[in-house]
Design a protein around this motif. Sequence first.
Motif, short mmCIF file in Angstrom:
data_model
loop_
_atom_site.label_atom_id
_atom_site.label_comp_id
_atom_site.label_asym_id
_atom_site.label_seq_id
_atom_site.Cartn_x
_atom_site.Cartn_y
_atom_site.Cartn_z
N TYR A 274 0.81 -1.27 0.06
CA TYR A 274 -0.03 0.14 0.03
C TYR A 274 0.79 1.05 0.05
O TYR A 274 0.75 2.31 -0.80
N VAL A 275 1.89 1.25 0.77
CA VAL A 275 2.79 2.38 0.83
C VAL A 275 3.62 2.64 -0.36
O VAL A 275 3.31 3.87 -0.94
N ALA A 276 3.97 1.69 -1.10
CA ALA A 276 4.49 1.63 -2.54
C ALA A 276 3.31 2.15 -3.60
O ALA A 276 3.66 3.06 -4.21
N HIS A 277 2.22 1.74 -3.35
CA HIS A 277 1.17 2.21 -4.06
C HIS A 277 0.83 3.69 -4.10
O HIS A 277 0.76 4.47 -4.88
N VAL A 278 0.96 4.33 -2.64
CA VAL A 278 0.65 5.78 -2.53
C VAL A 278 1.58 6.54 -3.12
O VAL A 278 1.48 7.38 -3.86
N PHE A 279 2.80 5.95 -2.98
CA PHE A 279 4.07 6.63 -3.67
C PHE A 279 3.98 6.83 -5.25
O PHE A 279 4.29 7.92 -5.56
N ARG A 280 3.49 5.77 -5.62
CA ARG A 280 3.20 5.66 -7.48
C ARG A 280 2.03 6.58 -7.43
O ARG A 280 2.19 7.43 -8.58
N GLU A 281 0.85 6.40 -6.82
CA GLU A 281 -0.26 7.35 -7.28
C GLU A 281 -0.07 8.79 -6.93
O GLU A 281 -0.32 9.53 -7.82
N ALA B 74 9.39 3.96 -6.21
CA ALA B 74 8.33 3.92 -5.02
C ALA B 74 8.74 2.55 -4.23
O ALA B 74 8.50 2.66 -2.82
N GLU B 75 9.11 1.50 -4.59
CA GLU B 75 9.64 0.45 -4.10
C GLU B 75 10.72 0.78 -3.09
O GLU B 75 10.79 0.06 -2.02
N ARG B 76 11.75 1.29 -3.80
CA ARG B 76 12.97 1.63 -2.79
C ARG B 76 12.67 2.59 -1.68
O ARG B 76 13.20 2.22 -0.67
N LEU B 77 11.82 3.40 -2.19
CA LEU B 77 11.31 4.25 -0.96
C LEU B 77 10.63 3.47 0.31
O LEU B 77 10.94 3.73 1.42
N MET B 78 9.67 2.66 -0.17
CA MET B 78 8.80 1.82 0.69
C MET B 78 9.95 1.01 1.44
O MET B 78 9.50 0.85 2.81
N LEU B 79 10.96 0.37 0.84
CA LEU B 79 11.75 -0.50 1.64
C LEU B 79 12.65 0.44 2.72
O LEU B 79 13.06 -0.21 3.78
N ALA B 80 12.91 1.63 2.21
CA ALA B 80 13.43 2.52 3.20
C ALA B 80 12.78 2.76 4.48
O ALA B 80 13.10 2.87 5.39
#
Length: 100
Positions: free
Chosen positions: A40-47, A56-62
């Motif tokens: 969901y976090v990665a989805h928010v960053f993309r959207e 988005a996935e790199r930021l989510m993993l951070a």
Amino acid sequence: MGMMLAQPDIDESVGTRGEESPLRPWQTVVWNDPVNLMSYVAHVFREYFGFERSHAERLMLAVHHDGHAIVAEGAREQMELHAQAMHDYGLWATIRQAPQ
């Protein structure tokens, strides 16, 4: 008299350290929370930000591994809007001035 002269120096010094520097940008920081799924976090960053999936996935993993990630940097007003948008999505976000 010496006491009166010293007081403004102390106040001025404290005020200077606490002032915002116009030369340093502001950052929107998203923090890890126990509620939202990583997907969901990665989805928010993309959207919201329009990030590519990999970014988005790199930021989510951070956020997941480091506890937070800087997702945007710029003018304070814009960073406040981003933080509010993250809150609207149910994420925990704050703003801060970039370190020197």
